[in-house]
Motif scaffolding. Structure first.
Motif, PDB file in Angstrom:
ATOM      1  N   THR A 337     -48.040 -27.452  53.167  1.00  0.00           N
ATOM      2  CA  THR A 337     -48.257 -28.661  52.442  1.00  0.00           C
ATOM      3  C   THR A 337     -49.386 -29.090  53.339  1.00  0.00           C
ATOM      4  O   THR A 337     -49.668 -29.433  54.489  1.00  0.00           O
ATOM      5  CB  THR A 337     -47.077 -29.749  52.852  1.00  0.00           C
ATOM      6  N   LEU A 338     -50.619 -29.905  52.488  1.00  0.00           N
ATOM      7  CA  LEU A 338     -51.762 -30.260  53.006  1.00  0.00           C
ATOM      8  C   LEU A 338     -51.757 -31.867  52.571  1.00  0.00           C
ATOM      9  O   LEU A 338     -51.728 -31.791  51.646  1.00  0.00           O
ATOM     10  CB  LEU A 338     -52.981 -29.251  52.617  1.00  0.00           C
ATOM     11  N   THR A 339     -52.554 -32.583  53.284  1.00  0.00           N
ATOM     12  CA  THR A 339     -52.777 -33.830  53.054  1.00  0.00           C
ATOM     13  C   THR A 339     -54.447 -33.941  52.876  1.00  0.00           C
ATOM     14  O   THR A 339     -55.166 -33.691  53.812  1.00  0.00           O
ATOM     15  CB  THR A 339     -52.367 -34.883  53.780  1.00  0.00           C
ATOM     16  N   LEU A 340     -55.133 -34.181  51.700  1.00  0.00           N
ATOM     17  CA  LEU A 340     -56.384 -34.178  51.233  1.00  0.00           C
ATOM     18  C   LEU A 340     -57.114 -35.235  52.296  1.00  0.00           C
ATOM     19  O   LEU A 340     -56.642 -36.432  52.217  1.00  0.00           O
ATOM     20  CB  LEU A 340     -56.795 -34.181  49.855  1.00  0.00           C
ATOM     21  N   ASP A 341     -58.273 -34.998  53.021  1.00  0.00           N
ATOM     22  CA  ASP A 341     -58.832 -35.513  53.925  1.00  0.00           C
ATOM     23  C   ASP A 341     -60.247 -36.133  53.421  1.00  0.00           C
ATOM     24  O   ASP A 341     -61.000 -36.708  54.222  1.00  0.00           O
ATOM     25  CB  ASP A 341     -58.910 -35.081  55.410  1.00  0.00           C
ATOM     26  N   SER A 342     -60.562 -35.695  52.433  1.00  0.00           N
ATOM     27  CA  SER A 342     -61.908 -35.868  51.736  1.00  0.00           C
ATOM     28  C   SER A 342     -62.047 -35.918  50.240  1.00  0.00           C
ATOM     29  O   SER A 342     -61.138 -35.441  49.865  1.00  0.00           O
ATOM     30  CB  SER A 342     -62.895 -35.094  52.510  1.00  0.00           C
ATOM     31  N   GLY A 343     -62.806 -36.332  49.841  1.00  0.00           N
ATOM     32  CA  GLY A 343     -62.855 -36.228  48.388  1.00  0.00           C
ATOM     33  C   GLY A 343     -62.477 -37.594  47.451  1.00  0.00           C
ATOM     34  O   GLY A 343     -61.815 -38.522  48.171  1.00  0.00           O
ATOM     35  N   PRO A 344     -62.480 -37.278  46.333  1.00  0.00           N
ATOM     36  CA  PRO A 344     -62.089 -38.636  45.753  1.00  0.00           C
ATOM     37  C   PRO A 344     -60.519 -38.812  45.734  1.00  0.00           C
ATOM     38  O   PRO A 344     -60.131 -39.739  45.154  1.00  0.00           O
ATOM     39  CB  PRO A 344     -62.508 -38.238  44.077  1.00  0.00           C
ATOM     40  N   GLN A 345     -59.859 -37.622  45.869  1.00  0.00           N
ATOM     41  CA  GLN A 345     -58.392 -37.748  46.008  1.00  0.00           C
ATOM     42  C   GLN A 345     -57.625 -37.640  47.231  1.00  0.00           C
ATOM     43  O   GLN A 345     -56.583 -37.237  47.686  1.00  0.00           O
ATOM     44  CB  GLN A 345     -57.797 -36.276  45.144  1.00  0.00           C
ATOM     45  N   LYS A 346     -58.391 -38.419  48.118  1.00  0.00           N
ATOM     46  CA  LYS A 346     -58.137 -38.537  49.659  1.00  0.00           C
ATOM     47  C   LYS A 346     -56.870 -39.009  49.807  1.00  0.00           C
ATOM     48  O   LYS A 346     -56.676 -40.263  49.043  1.00  0.00           O
ATOM     49  CB  LYS A 346     -59.172 -39.234  50.440  1.00  0.00           C
ATOM     50  N   GLY A 347     -56.004 -38.369  50.639  1.00  0.00           N
ATOM     51  CA  GLY A 347     -54.500 -39.122  50.706  1.00  0.00           C
ATOM     52  C   GLY A 347     -53.446 -38.026  49.881  1.00  0.00           C
ATOM     53  O   GLY A 347     -52.392 -38.612  50.116  1.00  0.00           O
ATOM     54  N   LYS A 348     -53.768 -37.548  49.181  1.00  0.00           N
ATOM     55  CA  LYS A 348     -52.977 -36.699  48.049  1.00  0.00           C
ATOM     56  C   LYS A 348     -52.464 -35.613  48.735  1.00  0.00           C
ATOM     57  O   LYS A 348     -53.072 -34.929  49.778  1.00  0.00           O
ATOM     58  CB  LYS A 348     -53.799 -36.312  46.968  1.00  0.00           C
ATOM     59  N   ARG A 349     -51.223 -35.230  48.716  1.00  0.00           N
ATOM     60  CA  ARG A 349     -50.361 -34.143  49.277  1.00  0.00           C
ATOM     61  C   ARG A 349     -50.471 -33.029  48.209  1.00  0.00           C
ATOM     62  O   ARG A 349     -49.812 -33.371  47.031  1.00  0.00           O
ATOM     63  CB  ARG A 349     -49.062 -34.572  49.585  1.00  0.00           C
ATOM     64  N   VAL A 350     -50.683 -31.823  48.764  1.00  0.00           N
ATOM     65  CA  VAL A 350     -50.583 -30.794  47.674  1.00  0.00           C
ATOM     66  C   VAL A 350     -49.979 -29.352  48.612  1.00  0.00           C
ATOM     67  O   VAL A 350     -50.179 -29.330  49.619  1.00  0.00           O
ATOM     68  CB  VAL A 350     -52.199 -30.350  47.408  1.00  0.00           C
ATOM     69  N   ASP A 351     -49.488 -28.416  47.632  1.00  0.00           N
ATOM     70  CA  ASP A 351     -49.185 -27.446  48.215  1.00  0.00           C
ATOM     71  C   ASP A 351     -50.211 -26.143  47.874  1.00  0.00           C
ATOM     72  O   ASP A 351     -50.517 -25.926  46.901  1.00  0.00           O
ATOM     73  CB  ASP A 351     -47.796 -26.810  47.707  1.00  0.00           C
ATOM     74  N   ILE A 352     -50.549 -25.507  48.995  1.00  0.00           N
ATOM     75  CA  ILE A 352     -51.685 -24.652  48.981  1.00  0.00           C
ATOM     76  C   ILE A 352     -51.171 -23.217  49.784  1.00  0.00           C
ATOM     77  O   ILE A 352     -50.575 -23.345  50.778  1.00  0.00           O
ATOM     78  CB  ILE A 352     -52.929 -25.005  49.730  1.00  0.00           C
ATOM     79  N   ALA A 353     -51.477 -22.247  49.147  1.00  0.00           N
ATOM     80  CA  ALA A 353     -51.189 -20.727  49.692  1.00  0.00           C
ATOM     81  C   ALA A 353     -51.700 -20.420  50.963  1.00  0.00           C
ATOM     82  O   ALA A 353     -52.888 -21.014  51.146  1.00  0.00           O
ATOM     83  CB  ALA A 353     -51.484 -19.614  48.657  1.00  0.00           C
ATOM     84  N   TYR A 354     -51.181 -19.621  51.792  1.00  0.00           N
ATOM     85  CA  TYR A 354     -51.898 -19.426  53.041  1.00  0.00           C
ATOM     86  C   TYR A 354     -53.061 -18.979  52.933  1.00  0.00           C
ATOM     87  O   TYR A 354     -54.245 -19.195  53.776  1.00  0.00           O
ATOM     88  CB  TYR A 354     -51.025 -18.227  53.757  1.00  0.00           C
ATOM     89  N   GLU A 355     -53.652 -17.947  51.933  1.00  0.00           N
ATOM     90  CA  GLU A 355     -54.902 -17.469  51.873  1.00  0.00           C
ATOM     91  C   GLU A 355     -56.140 -18.162  51.383  1.00  0.00           C
ATOM     92  O   GLU A 355     -57.056 -17.890  51.086  1.00  0.00           O
ATOM     93  CB  GLU A 355     -55.009 -16.051  51.266  1.00  0.00           C
ATOM     94  N   ASP A 356     -55.736 -19.473  51.030  1.00  0.00           N
ATOM     95  CA  ASP A 356     -56.499 -20.371  50.051  1.00  0.00           C
ATOM     96  C   ASP A 356     -56.843 -21.397  51.156  1.00  0.00           C
ATOM     97  O   ASP A 356     -57.612 -22.456  50.817  1.00  0.00           O
ATOM     98  CB  ASP A 356     -55.878 -20.909  49.114  1.00  0.00           C
ATOM     99  N   PHE A 357     -56.853 -21.571  52.489  1.00  0.00           N
ATOM    100  CA  PHE A 357     -57.051 -22.276  53.453  1.00  0.00           C
ATOM    101  C   PHE A 357     -57.177 -22.020  54.925  1.00  0.00           C
ATOM    102  O   PHE A 357     -56.574 -20.897  55.155  1.00  0.00           O
ATOM    103  CB  PHE A 357     -56.386 -23.686  53.565  1.00  0.00           C
ATOM    104  N   SER A 358     -58.095 -22.208  56.005  1.00  0.00           N
ATOM    105  CA  SER A 358     -58.221 -21.840  56.981  1.00  0.00           C
ATOM    106  C   SER A 358     -58.388 -22.894  57.974  1.00  0.00           C
ATOM    107  O   SER A 358     -59.144 -23.893  57.565  1.00  0.00           O
ATOM    108  CB  SER A 358     -59.141 -20.702  57.043  1.00  0.00           C
ATOM    109  N   LYS A 359     -58.288 -22.567  59.122  1.00  0.00           N
ATOM    110  CA  LYS A 359     -58.466 -23.824  60.753  1.00  0.00           C
ATOM    111  C   LYS A 359     -60.088 -23.913  60.534  1.00  0.00           C
ATOM    112  O   LYS A 359     -60.721 -23.044  60.234  1.00  0.00           O
ATOM    113  CB  LYS A 359     -57.878 -23.074  61.581  1.00  0.00           C
ATOM    114  N   LEU A 360     -60.512 -25.238  60.554  1.00  0.00           N
ATOM    115  CA  LEU A 360     -61.704 -25.711  60.972  1.00  0.00           C
ATOM    116  C   LEU A 360     -62.229 -25.290  62.196  1.00  0.00           C
ATOM    117  O   LEU A 360     -61.334 -25.536  63.146  1.00  0.00           O
ATOM    118  CB  LEU A 360     -62.092 -27.126  60.401  1.00  0.00           C
ATOM    119  N   ALA A 361     -63.230 -24.712  62.592  1.00  0.00           N
ATOM    120  CA  ALA A 361     -63.762 -24.504  63.822  1.00  0.00           C
ATOM    121  C   ALA A 361     -64.056 -25.978  64.523  1.00  0.00           C
ATOM    122  O   ALA A 361     -64.363 -27.032  64.067  1.00  0.00           O
ATOM    123  CB  ALA A 361     -64.990 -23.814  63.783  1.00  0.00           C
TER     124      ALA A 361
END
Length: 361
Positions: A337-361
């Protein structure tokens, strides 16, 4: 006559002749020596060193044959896995590439007499899928790496989920069409009844009542149609989001994990930061612990899931290139479960698969 000088034409000619492949019948596997002609091979067979090797082999011939057979099998399968992956390929093509290496183990020193016997053995032992055609034998490598199996199962699960969503959407639309046709047939066959009035004062009452009933039924029908339309729109939005996926996901400034074993234990399972992406599928990474720079394919790395509360970057799907904050992990469904932190839908909660996101450096 003394030995030819290192830079003399004869010495240079001998070095050129010694390179590349030679005839198999003039090769001694026990001594691992390749002779250039029949006379040289005859002299080698009469040499003292060759005789000593034969005495050692005669003491335990099975041991030497098992050793050469295991070496041949390991090198052949490694070439098949590295060069062709899990593609179906003619066994002779793989064998020709294998024997192009001058130091390869020759088949006449193994337990298999022919390439066909070796191919059948690979099928019986479960190393490859083999099938015979009019053009010869074809082989297909079976990848039993746990990481590869996990990825294949996850891809199969997603594909089944997408098919289920499409089937549900198709059934829902079919049901709505059927309901619309049933309602249309009902409207086209009205039932007429005789209107009876008991007094003149009741003339306006029935019409008003019918009007009120008609308006309430129309509003209910309109509300029901609107609800169905909204559900269809939601289904279409879901299908649109699924179609926005791509087969490439690498992005700069994300943390990835090296999963290939070809680079050795020094880099296997170690984390790195993507500094540059080339041609969508290739990344230049910098190792976190050693600082070494490597050029890796997308299949050689995987995404990194940080601790809750850390920043991540969404790499695929409708929220691609959107930064988010990791809230929690659902291990059963392989998603987070991720909370969007940018873009027009900032603050929205979404469920994303493991391989579709990664840690920011």
């Amino acid at each position: 006559m003394g030995k030819a000088d290192f830079l003399s034409p004869k010495a240079i000619s001998n070095r050129i002749k010694s390179k590349g492949l030679q005839k198999l019948r003039w090769y001694c596997q026990m001594c691992q020596k390749q002779c250039r002609d029949e006379n040289g091979f005859k002299c080698h067979c009469m040499s003292e060193s060759h005789q000593r090797q034969l005495l050692l082999a005669s003491e335990n011939p099975t041991k030497f044959m098992d050793y050469f057979s295991d070496e041949f099998k390991s090198d052949f399968l490694e070439l098949l896995r590295r060069r062709f992956g899990t593609k179906r390929v003619h066994n002779n093509i793989v064998y020709n590439e294998y024997i192009s290496d001058r130091e390869h183990v020759h088949m006449n020193s193994t337990q298999w007499e022919t390439l066909t016997d070796f191919t059948k053995w690979l099928g019986r032992e479960g190393f490859c899928k083999v099938d015979e055609t009019p053009k010869g034998w074809y082989i297909q490598y079976i990848d039993r790496d746990p990481e590869t199996i996990r990825r294949q199962e996850e891809q199969a699960r997603k594909k089944r989920q997408e098919l289920d969503d499409e089937e549900r959407s198709a059934k829902f639309i079919e049901e709505q069409v059927r309901r619309g046709q049933d309602g249309k047939e009902t409207d086209e066959t009205p039932v007429y009844t005789e209107l009876k009035r008991e007094s003149e004062e009741e003339k306006a009452a029935p019409s008003a009542k019918r009007k009120e009933t008609s308006s309430s039924s129309d509003s209910r029908g309109e509300k029901k149609k609107k609800s169905a339309l909204e559900e269809i729109m939601e289904m279409e939005d879901k299908k649109k989001k699924q179609s926005e996926r791509t087969d490439y996901w690498l992005q700069p400034n994300i943390v990835v994990k090296v999963v290939t074993k070809r680079l050795g234990e020094k880099y296997h399972k170690k984390k790195a930061v993507v500094t540059e992406v080339r041609d969508k599928y290739t990344a230049v990474v910098k190792m976190v612990d050693s600082g070494d720079k490597l050029k890796l394919d997308q299949n050689h790395v995987e995404t990194v899931i940080p601790a809750p509360g850390k920043q991540v970057l969404i790499l695929n799907g409708p929220y691609r290139d959107t930064e988010a904050v990791l809230e929690g992990i659902d291990e059963k469904n392989f998603c987070a479960t991720l909370t969007l932190d940018s873009g027009p839908q900032k603050g929205k909660r979404v469920d994303i698969a493991y391989e579709d996101f990664s840690k920011l450096a």
